[in-house]
Enzyme design. Structure first.
Site, mmCIF file in Angstrom:
data_model
loop_
_atom_site.group_PDB
_atom_site.id
_atom_site.type_symbol
_atom_site.label_atom_id
_atom_site.label_comp_id
_atom_site.label_asym_id
_atom_site.label_seq_id
_atom_site.Cartn_x
_atom_site.Cartn_y
_atom_site.Cartn_z
ATOM 1 N N TRP A 232 0.856 -1.188 0.000
ATOM 2 C CA TRP A 232 0.000 0.000 0.000
ATOM 3 C C TRP A 232 0.890 1.236 0.000
ATOM 4 C CZ3 TRP A 232 -0.299 3.913 3.813
ATOM 5 C CH2 TRP A 232 -1.174 4.952 3.448
ATOM 6 N N GLU B 15 -3.069 -2.967 -2.346
ATOM 7 C CA GLU B 15 -4.227 -2.391 -1.655
ATOM 8 C C GLU B 15 -4.592 -1.051 -2.291
ATOM 9 O OE1 GLU B 15 -3.451 -1.650 2.498
ATOM 10 O OE2 GLU B 15 -5.518 -1.026 2.902
ATOM 11 N N HIS C 236 -11.666 2.182 2.417
ATOM 12 C CA HIS C 236 -11.034 2.851 1.276
ATOM 13 C C HIS C 236 -11.939 3.116 0.090
ATOM 14 C CE1 HIS C 236 -6.657 1.762 2.552
ATOM 15 N NE2 HIS C 236 -7.358 2.346 3.504
HETATM 16 C C1 RNT Z 1 -3.851 2.891 4.930
HETATM 17 C C2 RNT Z 1 -3.988 1.441 4.634
HETATM 18 C C3 RNT Z 1 -2.875 0.581 5.150
HETATM 19 C C4 RNT Z 1 -2.426 0.961 6.540
HETATM 20 C C5 RNT Z 1 -1.451 -0.020 7.163
HETATM 21 C C6 RNT Z 1 -0.814 0.528 8.382
HETATM 22 O O1 RNT Z 1 -4.949 3.617 4.603
HETATM 23 O O2 RNT Z 1 -5.203 0.969 5.122
HETATM 24 O O3 RNT Z 1 -3.249 -0.747 5.082
HETATM 25 O O4 RNT Z 1 -3.507 1.100 7.400
HETATM 26 O O5 RNT Z 1 -0.539 -0.402 6.220
HETATM 27 ZN ZN ZN Z 2 -5.530 -1.125 5.034
#
Ligand code: RNT
Ligand code: ZN
Length: 417
Positions: free
Chosen positions: A182, A223, A260
């Site tokens: 991410w 992600e 998200h």
């Molecule tokens: C951030 C993402 C990510 C983080 C973690 C700490 O918006 O959700 O997954 O929360 O990597």
């Molecule tokens: Zn996350």
């Protein structure tokens, strides 16, 4: 013999639900517990603030200040939760001996040996996350999409180092390691180029994933995110970008975090959509309030709905589930435990819901009866099955676990000043 359980078991059997099978199944379903709830996403490799469009709020006392404290806290949580906990570690939680510090592009498996020791103690695996935030080399909020080649190179090297560490986790523990990418890269205001950053992101991902790894045991995922604080106008790793990347790169999974998306979108409806196309994918389970606020997961409607979709679509063996939230305003052990237990409850309810009968009503076009039955099902004695499940897992079914948290706060957390 527990009378309430025995009577509930009969009621569920009347609906065609085998509660014994549900309990046995849930006991062995891994759910990743995020190490970052314990110290407000700080980690051990820097002193700076949390950046990258995410934020913790609150300053409840007792936050873990070092690996020893964080691991002790995690062990406390494990003792209070039923089910199969997998560890979930971020790269910024590398553990350096004195004088051993290296920057993120140079981290090695040895810096994570203590995490492996902890996983082995509980006969479980570790999921992993490169940390593309909270670091001076995040250049103008950009990492893998940076137009500055030196910056981008640094973060690609970080990604590759993390693949090697993920490979080490999988090999050492014997459990697959989900490695989740991410990045918070994006722009606060209207960009002049939306394609360029995404093309650079794609190239960076390709380079990272060209690092050799055991394809059966290391599971990379990307992600997505709609926006973050300070990057309101544009996020490079959007839903369309990450889904398309995963769809076109063999062995790469998408990861959906239910904080998200736009507030009226629901991940419970996206899960069955992805089930049609992806053999495997990953989830971050969180609780957004108005935005990606990462509140503690509760047994609320959408949480239950997501668990239902996973269970009834046969996703329990195809979906990698991880919790992702961080509340610094309350006791962190209680935050962790509440979220983990809530997700366990949601899964157990889903496993004890008479999906077959309800689906038959839908397919037969019996919509009135479906509505009526779905409402009735909500009042089935799920609590009695939960009590039995907790008892079999050797943990408190009711709020007694909180007494232990209070005791731990008194004897351990309150001393951390
Ligand atoms: C951030 C993402 C990510 C983080 C973690 C700490 O918006 O959700 O997954 O929360 O990597
Ligand atoms: Zn996350």
């Amino acid at each position: 013999m527990n009378k309430r359980y025995e009577s509930a078991k009969k009621i569920f059997a009347g609906y065609g639900v085998d509660t014994e099978a549900a309990i046995e199944k849930l006991k062995n379903v891994p759910v990743a517990l995020h190490c970052w709830q314990g110290d407000d996403v700080t980690g051990f490799d820097h002193d700076g603030p949390l950046t990258g469009g995410i934020q913790t709020t609150g300053n409840y006392p007792g936050k873990a200040r070092n690996p020893k404290e964080l691991m002790a806290d995690i062990e406390k949580v494990i003792a209070l939760c039923p089910g199969k906990i997998k560890l979930n570690v971020h790269a910024c939680y590398a553990i350096f001996k004195k004088g051993e510090y290296v920057d993120r592009d140079k981290i090695e498996p040895k810096h994570f040996k203590k995490w492996v020791d902890l996983a082995k103690k509980y006969n479980t695996g570790i999921d992993f996350n490169p940390t593309f935030f909270s670091h001076p080399k995040v250049n103008d909020g950009l990492t893998l999409t940076s137009p500055v080649e030196e910056t981008r190179k640094f973060w690609i090297e970080h990604g590759k180092a993390c693949i090697r560490i993920a490979n080490y986790f999988a090999k050492e523990t014997g459990f697959p390691c989900v490695i989740n990418i991410w990045i918070g890269d994006g722009y606060k205001d209207i960009p002049a180029d939306r394609v360029g950053p995404r093309m650079r992101y794609m190239d960076s991902l390709n380079q990272i994933l060209s690092e050799p790894y055991d394809r059966n045991m290391v599971k990379p995922c990307v992600e997505s995110k709609v926006f973050g604080i300070g990057v309101e106008a544009y996020t490079a790793g959007s839903a369309e970008f990450t889904l398309s990347y995963a769809a076109t790169h063999e062995g790469v999974m998408p990861l959906m975090d239910n904080g998200h998306y736009h507030p009226t979108e629901v991940v419970s409806d996206k899960i069955p959509a992805l089930m049609c196309f992806y053999p495997e994918f990953a989830l971050h389970i969180t609780r957004p309030i108005r935005w990606d606020s990462d509140h503690v997961v509760l047994l609320d409607d959408e949480t239950k709905e997501m668990a239902k979709e996973i269970v009834r679509s046969g996703g329990l063996d195809r979906i990698y589930m991880a919790l992702d939230y961080f509340d610094a305003s309350i006791n962190r052990i209680a935050a962790w435990t509440t979220g983990f237990r809530s997700w366990q409850k949601a899964l157990l309810i889903a496993l004890c819901t008479p999906h077959k009968a309800l689906k038959a009503l839908q397919d037969a076009g019996q919509r009135t009866e479906l509505l009526v039955r779905q409402e009735e099902v909500k009042m089935l004695p799920f609590g009695d099955i939960w009590n039995e499940y907790c008892e079999r897992c050797g943990v408190a079914a009711g709020p007694e676990w909180f007494d232990e948290v209070k005791e731990y706060e008194k004897t351990v957390l309150s001393k951390r000043v």
